[in-house]
Design an enzyme around this catalytic site. Structure first.
Site, mmCIF file in Angstrom:
data_model
loop_
_atom_site.group_PDB
_atom_site.id
_atom_site.type_symbol
_atom_site.label_atom_id
_atom_site.label_comp_id
_atom_site.label_asym_id
_atom_site.label_seq_id
_atom_site.Cartn_x
_atom_site.Cartn_y
_atom_site.Cartn_z
ATOM 1 N N HIS A 1 43.528 43.568 41.588
ATOM 2 C CA HIS A 1 44.780 42.378 41.174
ATOM 3 C C HIS A 1 45.627 43.053 40.670
ATOM 4 O O HIS A 1 46.766 42.949 40.487
ATOM 5 C CB HIS A 1 44.153 40.935 40.597
ATOM 6 C CG HIS A 1 43.657 39.648 41.161
ATOM 7 N ND1 HIS A 1 44.056 39.125 42.338
ATOM 8 C CD2 HIS A 1 42.404 38.843 41.225
ATOM 9 C CE1 HIS A 1 43.667 38.345 43.020
ATOM 10 N NE2 HIS A 1 42.593 37.984 42.458
ATOM 11 N N GLU B 1 44.440 38.205 46.486
ATOM 12 C CA GLU B 1 43.030 37.885 46.609
ATOM 13 C C GLU B 1 42.479 38.816 47.370
ATOM 14 O O GLU B 1 41.467 39.634 47.393
ATOM 15 C CB GLU B 1 42.581 36.553 46.808
ATOM 16 C CG GLU B 1 41.688 36.090 46.910
ATOM 17 C CD GLU B 1 41.328 36.169 45.374
ATOM 18 O OE1 GLU B 1 39.779 36.226 44.481
ATOM 19 O OE2 GLU B 1 41.985 35.937 44.124
ATOM 20 N N HIS C 1 37.234 42.773 40.272
ATOM 21 C CA HIS C 1 37.724 42.247 40.800
ATOM 22 C C HIS C 1 39.550 42.385 40.384
ATOM 23 O O HIS C 1 40.699 41.930 40.852
ATOM 24 C CB HIS C 1 37.096 40.747 40.704
ATOM 25 C CG HIS C 1 37.785 39.836 41.653
ATOM 26 N ND1 HIS C 1 37.329 39.536 42.385
ATOM 27 C CD2 HIS C 1 38.816 38.768 41.303
ATOM 28 C CE1 HIS C 1 38.247 38.334 43.013
ATOM 29 N NE2 HIS C 1 39.306 37.796 42.116
ATOM 30 N N GLU C 2 38.955 41.694 38.722
ATOM 31 C CA GLU C 2 40.792 41.744 38.308
ATOM 32 C C GLU C 2 41.743 42.519 38.422
ATOM 33 O O GLU C 2 42.933 43.059 38.587
ATOM 34 C CB GLU C 2 40.512 41.129 36.903
ATOM 35 C CG GLU C 2 39.645 40.172 36.783
ATOM 36 C CD GLU C 2 40.155 38.601 37.786
ATOM 37 O OE1 GLU C 2 41.085 38.933 37.946
ATOM 38 O OE2 GLU C 2 39.325 37.943 38.269
#
Length: 503
Positions: A271, A297, A267-268
């Site tokens: 980003h 996001e 997830h990060e």
């Protein structure tokens, strides 16, 4: 002074302000990774001072004059040009910033810097009462900020606009309401199936060091550039950009739960890959900044879920995972593991929620913080309201504050208006992925071979490189040909989850 010179001086001034902003980001990263306990007070002073200086530069009358003069210049005649993008977005930000008093900016920075450490302690000790006064102060200051900025319909609009420019609370409420109406029947259908996959294997022993190595290997494989970034641990996962070639991603690991660390890292990394995909030569300017947090996001959720929870992804990575965790996964088949990581089950923790129920967590937070900012919900009633919504939406009641109202860092940081962007990001992600599939062909084959560069390149070109040239709705329409809708997300969920549940 001619317009070209004026524009160049404007860009120089804005880039210098970006240096201060990156310094503040570095201090925040340090605060959440290894700041000595007794250094809190001085760090608070540092953050407050920098916030004041950044605000002073962002509201400099000379900046406003230059933007006013350049707004009618031939330099910005083409609305899609770099100059037009820079001037249009900077003027919007200036008009917003100049309405907020400098003293209020400093007070908010002081309250949120101190608030983070108070929140960490309160969550660790499961003590909402010790955090409540701090939260009340941050809410009051955020209300003052919203009132200073101004709004037409509801106070929350002013704060939402900071993260999703142009968005209105009523519009977001309608979008999320439609998503909820589509999600609930799907979740009920899965619950009613005779086939109920188990996620128990994910709760075996997963040594932290092995998790770290595997998470880094996978995040690097999908495209996060570690020569321009790094991975660390913190209380609450996040990503921060320190400079054009310095992106920090942070996650947390649980020795008895595989998904938290692995999918949190993907997830990060999503980003981070967005930040690394922006035009480095435009760093500090709107042409080198992310479009909105909803779009940001979309990148993290795309890599975490549409790629990271796909069968093709694990055709490549599961043998590696079995080598890393032989005691926990050595006797488990790929099919069973794939089912386990896609189990749909109401849970307490947002960042560990499955793809389907995740958006219900977001809708709860959106409704609560909207009511907090509008003044219809008191902090004293927040914990009970939180529990009531969890019971009605997910059928569970948090057994503690730490697993309930204290689980997220956002409110201690004053990030009111941020939460809705998570669900907006899920919607954008599915639409972007469908467009990528249409243009690139079926991506499952390269994924199964450990090849992710084609998708990354497509995202770089179609999404990242535009910076703030377009608003979120404009970008979605340009990339996908469609307005924002929950249809693509629901289609993705049905295509993946129904077979897992034997439907």
């Amino acid at each position: 002074m001619d317009d070209k010179t004026r524009y160049e001086e404007l860009c120089t001034q804005v880039r210098e302000t970006a240096l201060l902003q990156s310094t503040a980001a570095l201090l925040e990263w340090d605060q959440q990774t290894g700041l000595p306990a007794k250094a809190d007070e001085y760090r608070c002073q540092q953050m407050t001072f920098l916030a004041g200086e950044i605000h002073r530069r962002n509201t400099d009358p000379k900046l406003g004059e230059a933007l006013e003069q350049l707004s009618d210049s031939e330099l910005v005649a083409d609305p899609e040009s770099d100059a037009a993008t820079v001037v249009r977005n900077l003027k919007r930000e200036f008009d917003r910033n100049v309405r907020v008093p400098a003293d209020l900016v400093k007070e908010l920075a002081k309250a949120t810097s101190a608030g983070h450490n108070i929140w960490v302690k309160a969550r660790k000790e499961d003590d909402f009462a010790s955090f409540a006064p701090t939260l009340q102060n941050i809410i009051a200051l955020s209300q003052q900020k919203a009132d200073a900025i101004g709004f037409e319909d509801c106070r929350y609009d002013a704060l939402l606009d900071e993260y999703e420019p142009g968005a209105k609370t009523a519009e977001v409420d309608q979008v999320l309401g439609g998503l909820r109406d589509a999600l609930v029947p799907l979740i009920d259908q899965l619950k009613g199936s005779e086939t109920q996959p188990s996620g128990k294997m994910l709760h075996r022993s997963y040594p932290i060091n092995a998790q770290k190595e595997f998470a880094r290997e996978a995040s690097e494989k999908i495209g996060f550039d570690y020569s321009r970034g790094r991975l660390d641990e913190t209380h609450h996962p996040f990503c921060t950009e320190i400079g054009p070639h310095d992106c920090r991603i942070l996650t947390r690991y649980d020795e008895s739960f595989f998904s938290a660390g692995f999918f949190g890292t993907l997830h990060e990394a999503g980003h981070g890959m967005y930040e690394q995909g922006l035009r480095s030569d435009q760093h500090g300017l709107p042409t080198g900044r992310y479009c909105s947090l909803g779009i940001h996001e979309s990148q993290s959720r795309l890599w975490e879920n549409l790629v990271g929870r796909s069968y093709a992804f694990w055709k490549h990575f599961y043998p590696v995972a079995q080598q890393r965790f032989p005691q926990s996964l050595g006797d488990q088949s790929l099919d069973d593991f794939f089912a386990a990581i896609n189990v749909v089950e109401p849970s307490l923790i947002r960042v560990e929620a499955d793809e389907a129920t995740y958006n219900l967590h977001i809708i709860i937070r959106f409704e609560l913080e909207r009511d907090l900012i509008d003044g219809t919900l008191a902090v004293d009633d927040l914990a009970d309201a939180w529990n009531a919504k969890y019971e009605s939406s997910l059928g569970i009641i948090p057994p503690s504050f730490a697993d309930g109202v204290l689980q997220d860092v956002h409110w201690s940081a004053g990030l009111f208006g941020y939460f809705p962007t998570y669900s907006l990001g899920n919607l954008y992600a599915s639409q972007f992925f469908a467009a990528a599939q249409a243009e690139c062909g079926d991506l499952a084959k390269p994924f199964a071979n450990g090849e992710f560069s084609e998708l990354k390149k497509w995202l770089n070109e179609r999404v990242h490189h535009h910076g703030q040239s377009y608003s979120s709705p404009e970008l979605a329409k340009k990339v996908t040909g469609q307005a924002l809708s929950h249809d693509a997300l629901i289609t993705d969920l049905r295509n993946k989850l129904l077979p897992v549940y034997g439907l």
